[in-house]
Design a protein around this motif. Structure first.
Motif, PDB file in Angstrom:
ATOM      1  N   ALA A 172       0.833  -1.200   0.000  1.00 57.66           N
ATOM      2  CA  ALA A 172       0.000   0.000   0.000  1.00 57.66           C
ATOM      3  C   ALA A 172       0.870   1.252   0.000  1.00 57.66           C
ATOM      4  O   ALA A 172       1.950   1.291   0.601  1.00 57.66           O
ATOM      5  N   PHE A 173       0.393   2.273  -0.707  1.00 56.27           N
ATOM      6  CA  PHE A 173       1.111   3.541  -0.751  1.00 56.27           C
ATOM      7  C   PHE A 173       1.157   4.183   0.625  1.00 56.27           C
ATOM      8  O   PHE A 173       2.167   4.749   1.033  1.00 56.27           O
ATOM      9  N   ASP A 184      -4.079   3.899  -4.533  1.00 59.80           N
ATOM     10  CA  ASP A 184      -3.814   4.600  -5.790  1.00 59.80           C
ATOM     11  C   ASP A 184      -3.046   5.887  -5.483  1.00 59.80           C
ATOM     12  O   ASP A 184      -3.629   6.844  -4.954  1.00 59.80           O
ATOM     13  N   PRO A 185      -1.737   5.901  -5.770  1.00 59.73           N
ATOM     14  CA  PRO A 185      -0.921   4.856  -6.395  1.00 59.73           C
ATOM     15  C   PRO A 185      -0.607   3.730  -5.418  1.00 59.73           C
ATOM     16  O   PRO A 185      -1.031   3.765  -4.256  1.00 59.73           O
ATOM     17  N   ILE A 186       0.142   2.739  -5.915  1.00 59.71           N
ATOM     18  CA  ILE A 186       0.526   1.591  -5.097  1.00 59.71           C
ATOM     19  C   ILE A 186       2.003   1.305  -5.314  1.00 59.71           C
ATOM     20  O   ILE A 186       2.544   1.572  -6.392  1.00 59.71           O
ATOM     21  N   TYR A 187       2.663   0.809  -4.276  1.00 62.42           N
ATOM     22  CA  TYR A 187       4.082   0.477  -4.360  1.00 62.42           C
ATOM     23  C   TYR A 187       4.260  -0.985  -4.779  1.00 62.42           C
ATOM     24  O   TYR A 187       3.427  -1.848  -4.475  1.00 62.42           O
ATOM     25  N   VAL A 188       5.380  -1.247  -5.470  1.00 62.44           N
ATOM     26  CA  VAL A 188       5.825  -2.609  -5.762  1.00 62.44           C
ATOM     27  C   VAL A 188       7.265  -2.716  -5.283  1.00 62.44           C
ATOM     28  O   VAL A 188       8.151  -1.998  -5.774  1.00 62.44           O
ATOM     29  N   ASN A 242      -2.860   3.125  -9.932  1.00 58.78           N
ATOM     30  CA  ASN A 242      -3.819   2.032  -9.738  1.00 58.78           C
ATOM     31  C   ASN A 242      -5.236   2.589  -9.682  1.00 58.78           C
ATOM     32  O   ASN A 242      -5.949   2.428  -8.685  1.00 58.78           O
ATOM     33  N   PRO A 243      -5.671   3.276 -10.751  1.00 59.12           N
ATOM     34  CA  PRO A 243      -6.982   3.947 -10.683  1.00 59.12           C
ATOM     35  C   PRO A 243      -8.156   2.983 -10.586  1.00 59.12           C
ATOM     36  O   PRO A 243      -9.190   3.317 -10.001  1.00 59.12           O
ATOM     37  N   LEU A 294      -3.768  -5.110  -5.522  1.00 62.78           N
ATOM     38  CA  LEU A 294      -4.070  -5.126  -4.097  1.00 62.78           C
ATOM     39  C   LEU A 294      -2.787  -5.383  -3.317  1.00 62.78           C
ATOM     40  O   LEU A 294      -1.872  -6.062  -3.814  1.00 62.78           O
ATOM     41  N   PRO A 295      -2.674  -4.876  -2.091  1.00 65.24           N
ATOM     42  CA  PRO A 295      -1.459  -5.105  -1.299  1.00 65.24           C
ATOM     43  C   PRO A 295      -1.227  -6.594  -1.052  1.00 65.24           C
ATOM     44  O   PRO A 295      -2.166  -7.360  -0.833  1.00 65.24           O
ATOM     45  N   GLY A 296       0.047  -6.979  -1.127  1.00 61.05           N
ATOM     46  CA  GLY A 296       0.417  -8.367  -0.888  1.00 61.05           C
ATOM     47  C   GLY A 296       0.396  -9.243  -2.113  1.00 61.05           C
ATOM     48  O   GLY A 296       0.656 -10.450  -2.016  1.00 61.05           O
ATOM     49  N   LEU A 297       0.130  -8.687  -3.303  1.00 64.37           N
ATOM     50  CA  LEU A 297       0.049  -9.469  -4.536  1.00 64.37           C
ATOM     51  C   LEU A 297       1.452  -9.719  -5.087  1.00 64.37           C
ATOM     52  O   LEU A 297       2.266  -8.807  -5.185  1.00 64.37           O
TER      53      LEU A 297
END
Length: 398
Positions: free
Chosen positions: A73-74, A221-225, A291-292, A297-300
């Protein structure tokens, strides 16, 4: 009884029939032999085989690596109570988007309202005492100057005025604390985001110092990787950059989802950790993706394609033109005049549908790309540009 003699014509007819059958079989065998010979003649090549070739040139190719990653999650905030109390109402829908400051839980506020009322009464009492003491000190001041009262009496009156003023200030602070605690009985959302499930229901007793959060809010949105890159690969890249074999470029990141599909929006590399994880020997790179639609989703778990540099002066070879032997060594066929020659090359990776050749070929070489199945090393060939249609060998007329 006289013997019966066969007519001469019948006796001569049988040998003639046998001769005619033998002649027919001989003619059929000759026809088959001629047909087989004509087929063998058709299979024989008529001159050198035609092959298509391409003139090679040097290119700059991005250095792409595919690395594992995991979404995060951002922003993430845990909803926690600031005061103790019993949950009376849950004011949100699980999984919904909540705004910062939006009420989420309502705790029982009766005790906190009483504390605020008591603090307000204490403020009134202390303020009255402070006003009386200040008035007394004001009256004693001229009297002390005229020596109508002793200096000690004035000193005591002035000290009492300051003491009661301090008590009034403490009472006002206690009233502020009581009002803050009363406000905390309504638990608000600390950030704007998507709220998860509630871990406590109505009627549950919660405390200010409890370990578990009431709920969790995530900004998606946005999301971290978070990308895991081997420390050895990172070191090799830095050596390649230092040696001039690669040129640094603006980092580009793309995603491949767990089902094999590509995520349509590109990401931006935010930063790289400055330390190597002792247990995994990897460095964490963090990328940010829009991630509009809330698809991520977090943890993917995802696969990322990361471009950190560009490799210069390499040769791109179509995958169909390169083959490997039993030991995995890469070879290609090139033209030496009008002969096909086998050449060993180094092709460590692919780029799209082409092999990236770093050794064994140079600009200007003529690479055979078409007709490889009908030649072998050392054969004399009839080379034509690969854009020329490759006509099959014509069969001879019957």
């Amino acid at each position: 009884m006289p013997a019966t003699v066969s007519p001469p014509s019948a006796a001569l007819a049988q040998p003639a029939a046998r001769l005619s059958r033998v002649a027919l079989l001989a003619l059929a065998g000759a026809a088959l032999t001629l047909t087989a010979c004509s087929k063998d003649d058709a299979k024989k090549p008529k001159g050198p085989a035609q092959v298509g070739f391409a003139v090679l040139s040097e290119s700059d190719v991005p250095l792409e690596v595919e690395l594992p990653g995991r979404t995060a999650a951002f922003r993430i905030a845990q909803v926690r109570p600031q005061v103790s109390g019993v949950i009376q109402r849950q004011l949100f829908t699980e999984g919904a988007l909540v705004r910062a400051g939006q009420p989420l839980y309502q705790l029982d506020a009766s005790l906190y309202r009483a504390s605020a009322a008591q603090a307000a009464a204490n403020v009134l009492s202390t303020q009255a005492s402070a006003e009386a003491a200040r008035a007394k000190a004001d009256r004693y001041r001229p009297l002390a100057e005229d020596q109508a009262v002793s200096a000690q009496d004035y000193t005591d009156a002035a000290a009492l005025a300051r003491q009661t003023a301090g008590a009034a200030a403490q009472a006002r602070a206690a009233l502020s604390t009581a009002r803050i605690n009363l406000r905390y009985t309504t638990v608000p959302a600390p950030i704007t985001g998507r709220i998860g499930r509630s871990l406590y229901t109505e009627g549950a007793l919660v405390t200010a110092n409890q370990a578990d959060a009431l709920a969790t809010i995530s900004v998606l949105d946005p999301i971290y990787v978070d990308i895991q890159q081997s420390a050895g690969d990172l070191l090799a890249l830095r050596r390649q950059l230092a040696g001039g074999g690669a040129v640094p470029t603006a980092p580009k990141v793309t995603l491949r989802l767990d089902d094999g599909s590509d995520y349509p929006l590109p990401g931006v590399l935010e930063f790289s950790e400055v330390t190597v994880a002792a247990d995994t020997g990897t460095v964490v790179l963090r990328a940010r993706f829009p991630n509009p639609q809330g698809l991520l989703l977090p943890g993917l778990f995802v696969r990322t394609r990361l471009t950190q540099a560009s490799q210069s002066k390499v040769i791109l070879v179509p995958q169909s033109a390169l083959s490997r032997d039993a030991r995995g060594n890469a070879t290609v066929m090139v033209l030496a005049g009008n002969k096909a020659m086998l050449r060993d090359v180094t092709a460590p990776r692919t780029y799209g549908n082409q092999w990236v050749v770093t050794q064994g070929l140079k600009a200007g070489d003529k690479l055979i790309t078409q007709g490889l199945g009908k030649i072998k090393p050392g054969d004399v060939v009839r080379p034509v540009p690969e854009t020329t249609p490759q006509h099959p060998m014509m069969k001879p007329r019957k």
